[in-house]
Design a protein around this motif. Structure first.
Motif, PDB file in Angstrom:
ATOM      1  N   PHE A 209     -24.673  27.794  29.269  1.00  0.00           N
ATOM      2  CA  PHE A 209     -24.197  26.131  30.061  1.00  0.00           C
ATOM      3  C   PHE A 209     -22.835  26.194  29.955  1.00  0.00           C
ATOM      4  O   PHE A 209     -21.718  27.280  29.642  1.00  0.00           O
ATOM      5  CB  PHE A 209     -24.248  25.291  28.859  1.00  0.00           C
ATOM      6  N   THR A 210     -22.586  25.403  30.820  1.00  0.00           N
ATOM      7  CA  THR A 210     -21.603  25.638  32.191  1.00  0.00           C
ATOM      8  C   THR A 210     -20.315  24.564  31.493  1.00  0.00           C
ATOM      9  O   THR A 210     -21.254  24.535  30.135  1.00  0.00           O
ATOM     10  CB  THR A 210     -20.957  25.219  33.633  1.00  0.00           C
ATOM     11  N   PRO A 211     -19.098  24.584  31.168  1.00  0.00           N
ATOM     12  CA  PRO A 211     -18.279  24.177  29.575  1.00  0.00           C
ATOM     13  C   PRO A 211     -18.874  22.329  29.951  1.00  0.00           C
ATOM     14  O   PRO A 211     -18.768  22.184  29.049  1.00  0.00           O
ATOM     15  CB  PRO A 211     -16.635  24.141  30.535  1.00  0.00           C
ATOM     16  N   ASP A 212     -19.003  21.924  31.465  1.00  0.00           N
ATOM     17  CA  ASP A 212     -19.433  20.468  31.315  1.00  0.00           C
ATOM     18  C   ASP A 212     -21.134  20.399  31.203  1.00  0.00           C
ATOM     19  O   ASP A 212     -21.312  19.083  30.904  1.00  0.00           O
ATOM     20  CB  ASP A 212     -19.289  19.654  32.243  1.00  0.00           C
ATOM     21  N   SER A 213     -21.406  21.447  30.428  1.00  0.00           N
ATOM     22  CA  SER A 213     -22.679  21.312  30.111  1.00  0.00           C
ATOM     23  C   SER A 213     -23.968  21.161  31.426  1.00  0.00           C
ATOM     24  O   SER A 213     -25.165  20.865  30.953  1.00  0.00           O
ATOM     25  CB  SER A 213     -22.631  20.301  29.080  1.00  0.00           C
ATOM     26  N   SER A 214     -23.059  20.601  32.732  1.00  0.00           N
ATOM     27  CA  SER A 214     -23.557  20.651  34.285  1.00  0.00           C
ATOM     28  C   SER A 214     -24.835  21.585  34.604  1.00  0.00           C
ATOM     29  O   SER A 214     -25.659  21.031  35.775  1.00  0.00           O
ATOM     30  CB  SER A 214     -23.441  20.055  34.529  1.00  0.00           C
ATOM     31  N   ALA A 215     -24.960  22.529  34.080  1.00  0.00           N
ATOM     32  CA  ALA A 215     -25.236  23.967  34.695  1.00  0.00           C
ATOM     33  C   ALA A 215     -26.150  24.723  33.974  1.00  0.00           C
ATOM     34  O   ALA A 215     -25.149  25.084  32.961  1.00  0.00           O
ATOM     35  CB  ALA A 215     -24.822  24.238  35.956  1.00  0.00           C
ATOM     36  N   ILE A 216     -26.689  25.998  34.325  1.00  0.00           N
ATOM     37  CA  ILE A 216     -27.530  26.533  32.993  1.00  0.00           C
ATOM     38  C   ILE A 216     -26.479  27.719  34.092  1.00  0.00           C
ATOM     39  O   ILE A 216     -27.038  27.988  35.454  1.00  0.00           O
ATOM     40  CB  ILE A 216     -28.530  27.057  32.804  1.00  0.00           C
ATOM     41  N   VAL A 217     -25.634  29.079  34.380  1.00  0.00           N
ATOM     42  CA  VAL A 217     -25.816  30.210  34.400  1.00  0.00           C
ATOM     43  C   VAL A 217     -25.827  31.445  34.083  1.00  0.00           C
ATOM     44  O   VAL A 217     -26.088  31.158  33.081  1.00  0.00           O
ATOM     45  CB  VAL A 217     -24.382  30.133  34.768  1.00  0.00           C
ATOM     46  N   PHE A 218     -25.809  32.250  35.120  1.00  0.00           N
ATOM     47  CA  PHE A 218     -26.861  33.834  34.409  1.00  0.00           C
ATOM     48  C   PHE A 218     -26.668  34.573  35.043  1.00  0.00           C
ATOM     49  O   PHE A 218     -27.034  34.649  35.992  1.00  0.00           O
ATOM     50  CB  PHE A 218     -28.597  33.385  33.972  1.00  0.00           C
TER      51      PHE A 218
END
Length: 86
Positions: free
Chosen positions: A6-15
């Motif tokens: 998760f991004t630090p603000d939990s708005s997205a997932i990165v991989f």
């Protein structure tokens, strides 16, 4: 995919995958918002994607470390060879 987070603000997932292809998925939009491959002149033996997906740390086979801006592939920081002794 490797190292989905998760991004630090939990708005997205990165991989990223083993070929340093990076994706970012918006949770709210339920859609991919970034899809790019970071090209390197040398292969990353080890790599770590920053929590926001903006930077990629890459360790080469010679122990050189590069910090790469994933938006354009620019090397923003480069180390000396790891383990090199004076």
């Amino acid at each position: 995919a490797l190292h989905a987070q998760f991004t630090p603000d939990s708005s997205a997932i990165v991989f990223r995958d083993m070929n340093q292809h990076i994706e970012r998925w918006s949770i709210k939009e339920r859609a991919r918002t970034v899809s790019r491959t970071v090209s390197r002149r040398t292969q990353c033996r080890q790599a770590l994607l920053s929590p926001d997906g903006a930077k990629l740390a890459c360790v080469s086979g010679t122990g050189e470390v590069e910090l790469i801006d994933t938006s354009d592939g620019t090397v923003v920081w480069k180390s000396e060879t790891l383990g090199k002794r004076p």
